[in-house]
Design an enzyme around this catalytic site. Sequence first.
Site, mmCIF file in Angstrom:
data_model
loop_
_atom_site.group_PDB
_atom_site.id
_atom_site.type_symbol
_atom_site.label_atom_id
_atom_site.label_comp_id
_atom_site.label_asym_id
_atom_site.label_seq_id
_atom_site.Cartn_x
_atom_site.Cartn_y
_atom_site.Cartn_z
ATOM 1 N N ARG A 158 -69.318 90.971 -32.451
ATOM 2 C CA ARG A 158 -68.430 90.034 -33.149
ATOM 3 C C ARG A 158 -67.592 90.654 -34.255
ATOM 4 O O ARG A 158 -66.650 90.037 -34.724
ATOM 5 C CB ARG A 158 -69.253 88.871 -33.693
ATOM 6 C CG ARG A 158 -69.674 87.927 -32.591
ATOM 7 C CD ARG A 158 -70.701 86.937 -33.052
ATOM 8 N NE ARG A 158 -71.962 87.610 -33.331
ATOM 9 C CZ ARG A 158 -73.089 86.984 -33.659
ATOM 10 N NH1 ARG A 158 -73.093 85.681 -33.784
ATOM 11 N NH2 ARG A 158 -74.185 87.666 -33.877
ATOM 12 N N ASP A 199 -78.232 92.518 -23.072
ATOM 13 C CA ASP A 199 -79.168 92.019 -24.073
ATOM 14 C C ASP A 199 -80.582 92.351 -23.643
ATOM 15 O O ASP A 199 -80.848 92.468 -22.442
ATOM 16 C CB ASP A 199 -79.024 90.500 -24.264
ATOM 17 C CG ASP A 199 -79.715 90.052 -25.544
ATOM 18 O OD1 ASP A 199 -79.117 90.210 -26.615
ATOM 19 O OD2 ASP A 199 -80.876 89.595 -25.481
HETATM 20 O O1 CP3 Z 1 -73.154 96.802 -28.983
HETATM 21 C C1 CP3 Z 1 -74.380 96.812 -28.690
HETATM 22 O O2 CP3 Z 1 -75.252 97.254 -29.459
HETATM 23 C C2 CP3 Z 1 -74.786 96.388 -27.281
HETATM 24 C C3 CP3 Z 1 -75.162 95.103 -27.081
HETATM 25 C C4 CP3 Z 1 -76.478 94.486 -27.533
HETATM 26 C C5 CP3 Z 1 -76.611 93.083 -27.659
HETATM 27 N N1 CP3 Z 1 -77.919 92.801 -27.882
HETATM 28 C C6 CP3 Z 1 -75.494 92.150 -27.507
HETATM 29 C C7 CP3 Z 1 -75.602 90.838 -28.165
HETATM 30 C C8 CP3 Z 1 -77.736 95.047 -27.768
HETATM 31 C C9 CP3 Z 1 -78.136 96.515 -27.812
HETATM 32 C C10 CP3 Z 1 -78.642 93.957 -27.988
HETATM 33 C C11 CP3 Z 1 -80.071 94.134 -28.211
HETATM 34 C C12 CP3 Z 1 -80.836 93.034 -28.794
HETATM 35 N N2 CP3 Z 1 -80.765 91.683 -28.488
HETATM 36 C C13 CP3 Z 1 -81.879 93.211 -29.715
HETATM 37 C C14 CP3 Z 1 -82.347 94.545 -30.227
HETATM 38 C C15 CP3 Z 1 -81.469 95.067 -31.277
HETATM 39 C C16 CP3 Z 1 -81.643 94.454 -32.637
HETATM 40 O O3 CP3 Z 1 -80.644 93.958 -33.154
HETATM 41 O O4 CP3 Z 1 -82.752 94.499 -33.177
HETATM 42 C C17 CP3 Z 1 -82.395 91.947 -30.029
HETATM 43 C C18 CP3 Z 1 -83.516 91.643 -30.996
HETATM 44 C C19 CP3 Z 1 -81.695 90.993 -29.240
HETATM 45 C C20 CP3 Z 1 -81.899 89.528 -29.182
HETATM 46 C C21 CP3 Z 1 -80.657 88.836 -29.576
HETATM 47 N N3 CP3 Z 1 -79.605 88.589 -28.717
HETATM 48 C C22 CP3 Z 1 -80.266 88.404 -30.874
HETATM 49 C C23 CP3 Z 1 -81.114 88.486 -32.107
HETATM 50 C C24 CP3 Z 1 -78.944 87.922 -30.768
HETATM 51 C C25 CP3 Z 1 -78.012 87.497 -31.882
HETATM 52 C C26 CP3 Z 1 -77.970 86.052 -32.165
HETATM 53 C C27 CP3 Z 1 -76.762 85.768 -33.045
HETATM 54 O O5 CP3 Z 1 -75.891 85.036 -32.583
HETATM 55 O O6 CP3 Z 1 -76.691 86.316 -34.157
HETATM 56 C C28 CP3 Z 1 -78.574 88.023 -29.421
HETATM 57 C C29 CP3 Z 1 -77.256 87.680 -28.854
HETATM 58 C C30 CP3 Z 1 -76.336 88.824 -28.769
HETATM 59 N N4 CP3 Z 1 -76.668 89.979 -28.121
HETATM 60 C C31 CP3 Z 1 -75.011 88.923 -29.270
HETATM 61 C C32 CP3 Z 1 -74.535 90.182 -28.890
HETATM 62 C C33 CP3 Z 1 -73.169 90.757 -29.119
HETATM 63 C C34 CP3 Z 1 -74.250 87.855 -30.029
HETATM 64 C C35 CP3 Z 1 -73.759 86.903 -28.954
HETATM 65 C C36 CP3 Z 1 -72.396 86.350 -29.193
HETATM 66 O O7 CP3 Z 1 -71.400 86.998 -28.854
HETATM 67 O O8 CP3 Z 1 -72.349 85.218 -29.696
#
Ligand code: CP3
Length: 353
Positions: free
Chosen positions: A35, A80
């Site tokens: 984002r 994810d």
């Molecule tokens: O650019 C990158 O690093 C690659 C993409 C990536 C995403 N998730 C995309 C994503 C990666 C490596 C992850 C891993 C992930 N997902 C983890 C481990 C990394 C960490 O941050 O500790 C975890 C715990 C998750 C679980 C998860 N998925 C969370 C906590 C969230 C965020 C919720 C929020 O809206 O704040 C997601 C959704 C997510 N995964 C988004 C992205 C870009 C946001 C979704 C959106 O576009 O609205």
Amino acid sequence: MTQRGAMTGRARLLAAARREPVDVTPVWFMRQAGRSLPEYRALRAQHDFLTVAKTPELAAEVTLMPVERFGVDGAVLFADIMLPLDGMGVPFRIDPGVGPVIERPIQTAADVAALRILPVEEATPYVLDALRLLRGELGERAALLGFAGAPFTLACYLVEGRSSREYPKTKALMLGAPGVWHDLMATLTEVTVRYLQGQIDAGADAVQLFDSWLGLISAPVYEEYVFPYTKSIFRALAGLAPTIHFSTGTSQLLELIGDAGSDVVSVDWRVPLDEAWRRIGAEKGIQGNLDPTVLLAPSDVIAREASDVLRRAAGRPGHIFNLGHGILPQTDPDAMAQVVDLVHSWQPASVIA
Ligand code: CP3
């Protein structure tokens, strides 16, 4: 050090992961394709998150965004950690601003027994297709990084059902029903090994295991309930591609994490990089460890703090510059560009002198 600019991004990151000399320190950011980028927000206005992650052309397009904008040395697949749950037969959704939500959390031995282990081509074909597409499109610009959630962190979501501060249900299951816990961890380990091996076969140059919530547990609990599984994942991947083990808030566990078998350990900002490196062992690579909130500060502060990380790494082979956790969504992309340029133009004092 070889001459600056002598290596491609891909060669640079992979050399560092093997603790070989590099021209300049490689850099990428966790959550770099998200984002904080206006081009990502524009694409997301048209498709929901899971549609992007499960459509190989869209996932590839987003993965390339930070490579094109910043010239980072690593391109982390847009996906994810929850995606393998599809193949396991566990429905989930991702709620904006909340994160993963599991409709029917795991509670009993029967719930664990019902989890499926499928061939990875059947479970998550779109992840493999996105990697195949990307390996071609990236060329030598950047190393293609695959990833998976670690069994403990996946179990946190599976048992709790959603993000939580303390994950009390998860820890109660682990300590109160160890048989169920160990069966769950064994299943998640098997799924994760297949998933990461499949990603490497499909073209991932290196893979990162995200154990985001490991900071919740003590060293003795880690050793008994988590460490054996982590270790068996890295053992299964040894020799296939370099591995990176990520966690945060784990200063109580650094020595054990160093023994878990990854090639590189990703550390957060709570322990200074030189001290963390000493504790995980000089025979490991290290990734990190700028505090992501530093990127919200003025540019002189960013320069000071990023330089401090580089000074502590001191040009020793095996450092991959990164943040200690993901980029915050409100980060200005110009701050990310500043860090990439600073890291790529850094010369350790010993080389300048
Ligand atoms: O650019 C990158 O690093 C690659 C993409 C990536 C995403 N998730 C995309 C994503 C990666 C490596 C992850 C891993 C992930 N997902 C983890 C481990 C990394 C960490 O941050 O500790 C975890 C715990 C998750 C679980 C998860 N998925 C969370 C906590 C969230 C965020 C919720 C929020 O809206 O704040 C997601 C959704 C997510 N995964 C988004 C992205 C870009 C946001 C979704 C959106 O576009 O609205």
